[in-house]
Design an enzyme around this catalytic site. Sequence first.
Site, PDB file in Angstrom:
ATOM      1  N   ASP A  45       1.074  -0.767   0.339  1.00  0.00           N
ATOM      2  CA  ASP A  45       0.014   0.209   0.431  1.00  0.00           C
ATOM      3  C   ASP A  45       1.174   1.173   0.173  1.00  0.00           C
ATOM      4  OD1 ASP A  45      -3.545   0.104   1.325  1.00  0.00           O
ATOM      5  OD2 ASP A  45      -1.812   2.414   0.705  1.00  0.00           O
ATOM      6  N   SER A  86      -7.571   4.898  -0.413  1.00  0.00           N
ATOM      7  CA  SER A  86      -7.225   3.246  -0.309  1.00  0.00           C
ATOM      8  C   SER A  86      -8.206   2.416  -0.790  1.00  0.00           C
ATOM      9  CB  SER A  86      -6.503   2.255   1.021  1.00  0.00           C
ATOM     10  OG  SER A  86      -5.269   2.748   0.640  1.00  0.00           O
ATOM     11  N   THR A 154      -7.710  -1.594   2.443  1.00  0.00           N
ATOM     12  CA  THR A 154      -7.638  -2.726   1.484  1.00  0.00           C
ATOM     13  C   THR A 154      -8.419  -4.006   1.739  1.00  0.00           C
ATOM     14  OG1 THR A 154      -5.525  -1.651   1.059  1.00  0.00           O
ATOM     15  CG2 THR A 154      -5.443  -3.725   0.244  1.00  0.00           C
ATOM     16  N   ASP A 321      -1.553   0.391  -4.668  1.00  0.00           N
ATOM     17  CA  ASP A 321      -3.021   1.313  -5.285  1.00  0.00           C
ATOM     18  C   ASP A 321      -2.749   2.346  -5.675  1.00  0.00           C
ATOM     19  OD1 ASP A 321      -2.244   1.260  -2.687  1.00  0.00           O
ATOM     20  OD2 ASP A 321      -4.002   0.761  -1.372  1.00  0.00           O
TER      21      ASP A 321
HETATM   22 ZN   LIG Z   1      -3.406   2.817  -0.259  1.00  0.00          ZN
END
Ligand SMILES: [Zn+2]
Length: 543
Positions: A45, A86, A154, A321
């Site tokens: 992430d 996210s 996520t 992402d």
């Molecule tokens: Zn993220």
Amino acid sequence: MKHISQKSIALALSLCMFLSMFLWIGQVPAEAGKKAKNVIILIPDGMTVAGTTLARWYQGGTPLAMDEMACGLVRTYSADAPIADSAPAGTAFATGHKSHTGYVGVLPDAANMPGLAPIAKGDEKKPVATILEAAKLAGKATGLVATSEIMHATPAAFSSHFPSRKNYDDLSEQQVYNRIDVVLGAGSKFLSPEGRKDKTDLISIIKNLGYDYVTTPEAMKNSKSDKIWGMFSPTNLSYDMDRNPAEQPSLAEMTAKAIEVLSKDKDGFFLMVEGSKIDWAAHANDPIGVISDILAFDKAVKTALDFAKKNRDTVVIAVTDHGNGGISIGDRATTKTYDEEPLSAFIAPLKKAKLTGEGLESKFNANRSNIKEVMATYFGITDLTEEEIKTIKEAKAGSMNYAVGPIISKRAHIGWTTGGHTGEDVVLYVYAPGSVERPTGVIENTDVARYMEKVLGVSLDEVTKKLFVDAKAAFEAKGAKVEKVDDGNGNFSLVVTKGSTKVELPFNTNIAIVDGKKVEMSGLTVDNGVKTYVPSEAVNLIK
Ligand SMILES: [Zn+2]
């Protein structure tokens, strides 16, 4: 070449042909329909290219495990903004639909970025099937691994549906009833009555559902169960560099355990692994946290890749992402000297840090009178300015990394342009066995979901139709009466009556109570605050 006879060349050629035929035969399962049985997607992430470059230099310049998988770029924008949160970014990977900030596993209210198809009236906030749900319906085992709380944006986007990522109560309840086989990470606080508005004891429910509920790396390792739920912290796990290995497993260890358990399923498996806190370190502009968890993430990728190369029927995807922090190697101070700076100018100051900015926090005493000692011992910084000391002294509890991250960045000439997410494309890393296709070029984040559905041979659109039917419309069409009922503790059910038949559908569960008798469904009852959606099999319970 002169001394090699024609005959030996011919022999060598036929040997090559024989060998390649042999290899080809070995790959038949993957070749047929160009599918693979298993998919592992790993999401670092908030990781950026500069972060991976920095992590690679930090480890001495040798390749990262993910380097060999780099094959394209991914556009990360959401349905209505160029910079993604996210929740919609995870939703895009999981469902093949771009969404809106904060929205988890549901459609946006509007899709107005260039080239997007508009959202049909009435479909706003509609839940859409995830690749995990589609894999489960195809008989595959499923797993989620994260270093954040498991109900964070996520992992939630792969396993639950609600138009607010903050609604941990509903998201986590859905995760529990979505019957995921392996869940490893953190967040036990939000499964306990004291951490929930509805006071539901989800940990007891998890145990009653047959999971081996574990809380230590040792117990995780020793578990022989096909269903494991591991929570190694009430909230989130430590950065890898700060981690106590007796209390918390590494991301690679959790990934290995998940693969060990899931790969027992003869129908294959789907696994999502998130290196959650690279993003958090980037928000804090802490390069040590970024490096710590990119390297830990890379070890998890290696674990997945090693398995896939042996297994020959597994696709491994690694993709972030969105970017975060606008991190750069080189900052304003190197504007005129960038090509004269040696590698050590950037790396040596970082190598001195023994903990991340977050890990450092516990080393300061209550009145923060030991700032100089702590910064010298654990961050290798002995030339703090008065202003920097003041910044550290005044840092709020839980945000020391925001204070010390920029201090070490300055010394290492690591630049940052923002404390928020960024909107650039990100690198796509894919390993595919045999002749299973790899996406190349510049693709959309939604194409990652479409690629996984193709590889696994499932249809997200068909699964959405099966799992999320507008309950009111469907039941009323059958002449039934539908009402939302509150049990008094904030736990809602949809109650459907027709003649003498009564069907109760508790929200966020896969349970239907038909005339007092419990029936399990293959999907969840989801209420998005506007409408309630149920699996088509719930509709069939009313004749
Ligand atoms: Zn993220």
